[in-house]
Design an enzyme around this catalytic site. Structure first.
Site, PDB file in Angstrom:
ATOM      1  NE  ARG A 203     -12.155  21.292 -15.363  1.00 10.33           N
ATOM      2  CZ  ARG A 203     -11.286  22.297 -15.456  1.00 10.33           C
ATOM      3  NH1 ARG A 203     -11.191  23.183 -14.479  1.00 10.33           N
ATOM      4  NH2 ARG A 203     -10.526  22.448 -16.529  1.00 10.33           N
TER       5      ARG A 203
ATOM      6  CG  ASP B 210     -13.025  29.915  -9.885  1.00 15.38           C
ATOM      7  OD1 ASP B 210     -13.667  30.973 -10.077  1.00 15.38           O
ATOM      8  OD2 ASP B 210     -12.170  29.482 -10.682  1.00 15.38           O
TER       9      ASP B 210
ATOM     10  CD  GLU C 247     -17.746  25.395 -14.280  1.00 20.08           C
ATOM     11  OE1 GLU C 247     -17.478  25.420 -13.078  1.00 20.08           O
ATOM     12  OE2 GLU C 247     -16.918  25.632 -15.187  1.00 20.08           O
TER      13      GLU C 247
ATOM     14  CG  HIS D 237     -14.017  27.768 -14.409  1.00 21.97           C
ATOM     15  ND1 HIS D 237     -14.440  26.489 -14.695  1.00 21.97           N
ATOM     16  CD2 HIS D 237     -12.657  27.710 -14.414  1.00 21.97           C
ATOM     17  CE1 HIS D 237     -13.386  25.706 -14.869  1.00 21.97           C
ATOM     18  NE2 HIS D 237     -12.300  26.427 -14.703  1.00 21.97           N
TER      19      HIS D 237
END
Ligand code: NAI
Length: 339
Positions: free
Chosen positions: A231, A255, A260, A292
């Site tokens: 996260r 990622d 985000e 993600h």
């Protein structure tokens, strides 16, 4: 037939959920918007909501769902840091998909380390311009190097298997260690000071928020490679940028990113990026940033759809909800990280 409002729909979601909708007897109402205070109205007339990692399942949204008579939100993901569990208490029940493919995320994570170390992303771009020079593409062997694994749950364990397969030494940090051969559990500070590479596999909680901050970065080995597929808010982005600028961090694979929610999964090509930190990170040659996507394998999507539908079936059948998540002192992170 129960109507299920499905937020933040992408074509690959539809493909896997449509396959099961008939079997489970649900009418799917697909909604491209992310769930938030404004879009929640799309759920009017439905019996359940399915939400994802960047949907905002906050107090206002939960209140609106309660007033619409919707008392179940099935998260089609493992993490639920974007759900205000305290506000959900007594109004809306929350279920998640605790495991769908730890392999998907663990394999992707190692892919990031390999690409960053051997500069595959840079080599790919070079060759497209017929630049066959190797200057600047020097990497190191992984064999014999030390990997620091933060969080040794389902994904962390599979990632450790992969690292051991590479002949790496593994240091791990987890408040609930699962002792196993080849893995040395150490305090987080010791892991930071001794690892050549660090991989984050723990959930976002009050304790883990910004665990990789200025002090943690300062204590790391020079040139460390950091990968975060968990996260975004585990890492303080400003501190990360400083660490990269100073060369303290040799490379970073992200990622996930703490802000985000406004950008990931959407196409902003042609737009001016308003988030300066995101733009700065993307501009760096030693940063590999993805949207993600570590979960995105066929097996994971199949399992996500199956478990989410079964969570809803259990709820409507009045059975006990096997994957229910509810507010406890331990899950108080909901408030901390709720946007
Ligand atoms: P898990 O619940 O099986 O394991 C999490 C582990 O982290 C547990 O062993 C727990 O004791 C440990 N932990 C908790 N707080 C910690 C802390 N402060 N420091 C160190 N360790 C801590 O979860 P799983 O399935 O392994 O997933 C890990 C994380 O991966 C999820 O929380 C989620 O954020 C992320 N994830 C990312 C995906 C992606 O597509 N990028 C997909 C799926 C999960």
């Amino acid at each position: 037939m129960k109507k299920v409002c499905f937020f933040d729909t992408k074509p690959y979601d539809k493909l896997y959920f449509d396959r099961l909708a008939k079997e489970y007897g649900f009418e799917m109402v697909y909604c491209e918007s992310k769930l938030n205070e404004k879009s929640v109205v799309f759920a009017q007339g439905c019996d359940a909501v399915v939400a994802f990692v960047n949907d905002r399942v906050n107090a206002e949204v939960l209140q609106a769902l309660d007033e619409m008579g919707i008392h179940i939100v099935a998260m089609r993901c493992a993490g639920y840091n974007n759900v205000n569990l305290k506000a959900a208490q007594g109004k809306v029940r929350i279920a998640n998909v605790p495991a769908y493919s730890p392999y998907a995320v663990a394999e992707f994570t190692m892919g990031m380390f390999l690409s960053l170390n051997r500069k595959l992303n840079r080599a790919y771009n070079r060759i497209r311009e017929y630049n066959f020079s190797l200057i600047g593409l020097l990497g190191t062997d992984f064999y014999g190097k030390t990997m620091g694994v933060v969080g040794t749950g389902k994904i962390g364990q599979v990632f450790i298997d992969i690292c051991l397969g590479f002949g790496m030494r593994v240091l791990a940090f987890d408040p609930f260690p699962k002792e196993r051969e080849g893995v040395e559990y150490v305090p987080f500070e010791t892991l930071c000071a001794n690892a050549d590479m660090i991989s984050l596999h723990c959930p976002l909680t009050q304790e883990s928020y910004h665990m990789v901050d200025e002090a943690a970065i300062a204590s790391m080995k020079d040139g460390v490679i950091l990968v975060n597929t968990s996260r975004g808010a585990l890492v303080d982005s400003s501190a990360l940028i400083e660490g990269l600028k100073e060369g303290k961090i040799g490379a970073a694979g992200l990622d996930v990113y703490e802000e985000e929610g406004d950008y990931f999964y959407e196409d902003y090509s042609g737009a001016i990026m308003p988030d300066d930190e995101l733009a700065r990170l993307i501009s760096m040659p030693n940063v590999l940033l993805t949207s993600h996507q570590a979960f995105l394998t066929r097996e994971a999507l199949e399992n996500i759809a199956e478990t989410t539908m079964d969570n809803l079936r259990q709820y409507f059948a009045g059975e006990s909800l096997r994957n229910e998540v509810s507010f406890t002192a331990k899950t108080e992170r909901a408030e901390k990280t709720e946007k």
